[in-house]
Design an enzyme around this catalytic site. Structure first.
Site, PDB file in Angstrom:
ATOM      1  CG  HIS A  50       0.852   6.215   4.869  1.00 31.34           C
ATOM      2  ND1 HIS A  50      -0.091   7.187   5.129  1.00 31.34           N
ATOM      3  CD2 HIS A  50       0.335   5.058   5.338  1.00 31.34           C
ATOM      4  CE1 HIS A  50      -1.124   6.644   5.758  1.00 31.34           C
ATOM      5  NE2 HIS A  50      -0.885   5.350   5.890  1.00 31.34           N
ATOM      6  CD  GLU A  65      -7.368  -5.898   3.524  1.00 37.75           C
ATOM      7  OE1 GLU A  65      -7.880  -5.307   2.556  1.00 37.75           O
ATOM      8  OE2 GLU A  65      -6.412  -5.435   4.168  1.00 37.75           O
ATOM      9  CB  THR A  78      -9.334   1.601   7.872  1.00 45.32           C
ATOM     10  OG1 THR A  78      -8.910   2.195   6.658  1.00 45.32           O
ATOM     11  CG2 THR A  78     -10.668   0.926   7.669  1.00 45.32           C
ATOM     12  CG  HIS A 102      -5.473  -1.737   9.501  1.00 44.86           C
ATOM     13  ND1 HIS A 102      -5.160  -1.080  10.664  1.00 44.86           N
ATOM     14  CD2 HIS A 102      -5.892  -0.792   8.632  1.00 44.86           C
ATOM     15  CE1 HIS A 102      -5.400   0.206  10.506  1.00 44.86           C
ATOM     16  NE2 HIS A 102      -5.841   0.418   9.280  1.00 44.86           N
ATOM     17  CG  ASN A 105      -1.812   1.115   1.356  1.00 48.99           C
ATOM     18  OD1 ASN A 105      -1.429   2.240   1.068  1.00 48.99           O
ATOM     19  ND2 ASN A 105      -3.027   0.879   1.796  1.00 48.99           N
ATOM     20  CD  GLU A 108      -7.054  -0.515   1.350  1.00 48.91           C
ATOM     21  OE1 GLU A 108      -6.938   0.606   1.887  1.00 48.91           O
ATOM     22  OE2 GLU A 108      -6.417  -1.496   1.708  1.00 48.91           O
ATOM     23  NE  ARG A 144      -7.291  11.404   6.158  1.00 51.31           N
ATOM     24  CZ  ARG A 144      -7.716  10.821   7.268  1.00 51.31           C
ATOM     25  NH1 ARG A 144      -6.913   9.991   7.928  1.00 51.31           N
ATOM     26  NH2 ARG A 144      -8.907  11.054   7.756  1.00 51.31           N
ATOM     27  CG  HIS A 159      -8.049   3.983   1.546  1.00 47.95           C
ATOM     28  ND1 HIS A 159      -8.149   3.796   2.907  1.00 47.95           N
ATOM     29  CD2 HIS A 159      -9.282   4.372   1.135  1.00 47.95           C
ATOM     30  CE1 HIS A 159      -9.391   4.069   3.293  1.00 47.95           C
ATOM     31  NE2 HIS A 159     -10.090   4.443   2.239  1.00 47.95           N
ATOM     32  NE  ARG A 188      -9.203   8.732   4.773  1.00 45.46           N
ATOM     33  CZ  ARG A 188      -9.612   8.000   5.812  1.00 45.46           C
ATOM     34  NH1 ARG A 188      -9.026   6.863   6.108  1.00 45.46           N
ATOM     35  NH2 ARG A 188     -10.591   8.433   6.578  1.00 45.46           N
TER      36      ARG A 188
HETATM   37  N1  PXP Z   1      -6.087  -2.871   4.558  1.00 42.06           N
HETATM   38  C1  PXP Z   1      -6.972  -1.857   4.653  1.00 42.06           C
HETATM   39  C2  PXP Z   1      -8.399  -2.141   4.358  1.00 42.06           C
HETATM   40  C3  PXP Z   1      -6.571  -0.569   5.008  1.00 42.06           C
HETATM   41  O1  PXP Z   1      -7.467   0.423   5.087  1.00 42.06           O
HETATM   42  C4  PXP Z   1      -5.194  -0.326   5.216  1.00 42.06           C
HETATM   43  C5  PXP Z   1      -4.726   1.054   5.519  1.00 42.06           C
HETATM   44  O2  PXP Z   1      -5.012   1.894   4.446  1.00 42.06           O
HETATM   45  C6  PXP Z   1      -4.297  -1.405   5.083  1.00 42.06           C
HETATM   46  C7  PXP Z   1      -4.767  -2.665   4.780  1.00 42.06           C
HETATM   47  C8  PXP Z   1      -2.827  -1.239   5.296  1.00 42.06           C
HETATM   48  O3  PXP Z   1      -2.618  -0.973   6.640  1.00 42.06           O
HETATM   49  P1  PXP Z   1      -1.179  -0.462   7.118  1.00 42.06           P
HETATM   50  O4  PXP Z   1      -0.906   0.816   6.423  1.00 42.06           O
HETATM   51  O5  PXP Z   1      -1.365  -0.321   8.598  1.00 42.06           O
HETATM   52  O6  PXP Z   1      -0.206  -1.545   6.748  1.00 42.06           O
END
Ligand code: PXP
Length: 240
Positions: free
Chosen positions: A9, A150, A100, A190, A6, A69, A48, A42, A44
């Site tokens: 960030h 998930e 989330t 997550h 992901n 996402e 952001r 993701h 949003r």
């Molecule tokens: N899965 C989902 C559904 C999420 O919303 C996120 C965060 O955007 C992640 C996985 C990844 O989580 P992390 O950034 O804590 O690894």
């Protein structure tokens, strides 16, 4: 087990200055080079981090599948139909949250989710739901025709106390086994880190992990490629 990285960030850092760097597409390509099986973003509602243009550029610029996402809202469904990612994962979204905070209430939003399923699946987009390790929510996901779930590993990842950690881990094991047996494909994510990922990647019924924050954090010091390689190594089964 597959790893989807992901890259949200990376965009968080860029948005801190509203400039053009660092580019989440560049991060995605480096993650692929290091062995990532796919890229997750993701988008949003508050934009952001990831922006609409990022989703389009990443969709075109990567060679692995893209997992989008998003919240279960009309604006996002339209965007998904335009962009046609490999997969959409529906997540609950709350504007004031830092990240989330929990899984979807599939039971409570059944009609809305069916309506979205009926638009995404005919377009060839895999339909996935982010849920807590809860049997009733998983059964509801199966019943409405999700391709996959998930499992939210957030509560597990936040545990600092060994007994509580074991309880959360067992919930994930049981939920994953149940979901796989009912015919759902099972993913998880997550809050996963190199330190806590091993117990999750040891669960056979889980096929895929979504990991973002820890990899991007590590990448600040060692670079994206090394950070992804280290995560893939941490996911490998420990041979005793
Ligand atoms: N899965 C989902 C559904 C999420 O919303 C996120 C965060 O955007 C992640 C996985 C990844 O989580 P992390 O950034 O804590 O690894």
């Amino acid at each position: 087990m597959r790893l989807f990285v992901n890259v949200d960030h990376v965009a968080t850092i860029r948005e801190a200055r509203k400039t053009v760097e660092p580019d989440p597409l560049e991060a995605a390509i480096l993650a692929e080079k290091a062995g990532a099986d796919g890229i997750t973003v993701h988008l949003r509602e508050d934009r952001r981090h990831i922006q609409d243009l990022d989703v389009q550029r990443i969709r075109r610029g990567i060679s692995t599948p893209m997992n989008l996402e998003m919240a279960a809202v009309e604006e996002m469904v339209r965007l998904a139909l335009e962009i046609e990612p490999h997969q959409v994962s529906l997540v609950p979204e709350n504007r004031l949250e830092i990240t989330t905070e929990g899984g979807l209430d599939v039971i409570g939003h059944r009609e809305r989710l069916i309506e979205i399923r009926d638009r995404l699946k005919p377009a060839g987009i895999l339909f996935s739901l982010f849920v807590d390790p809860d049997r009733l929510q998983i059964d509801a996901a199966k019943e409405i025709g999700a391709d996959s779930i998930e499992i939210n590993t957030g509560s597990y990842s936040e545990c600092r106390e060994p007994d509580a950690l074991e309880i959360e881990l067992e919930k994930i094991r049981v939920a994953a086994g149940h979901a796989a047996q009912s015919g759902l494909r099972v993913f998880a994510g997550h809050g996963l880190t190199r330190e806590n990922v091993g117990a999750i990647s040891a669960i056979e019924s889980i096929e895929e992990l979504n990991i973002g924050h820890h990899i991007v954090s590590r990448a600040v010091f060692v670079g994206m490629q090394q950070a992804v390689e280290e995560m893939l190594l941490a996911m490998r089964p420990v041979i005793k």
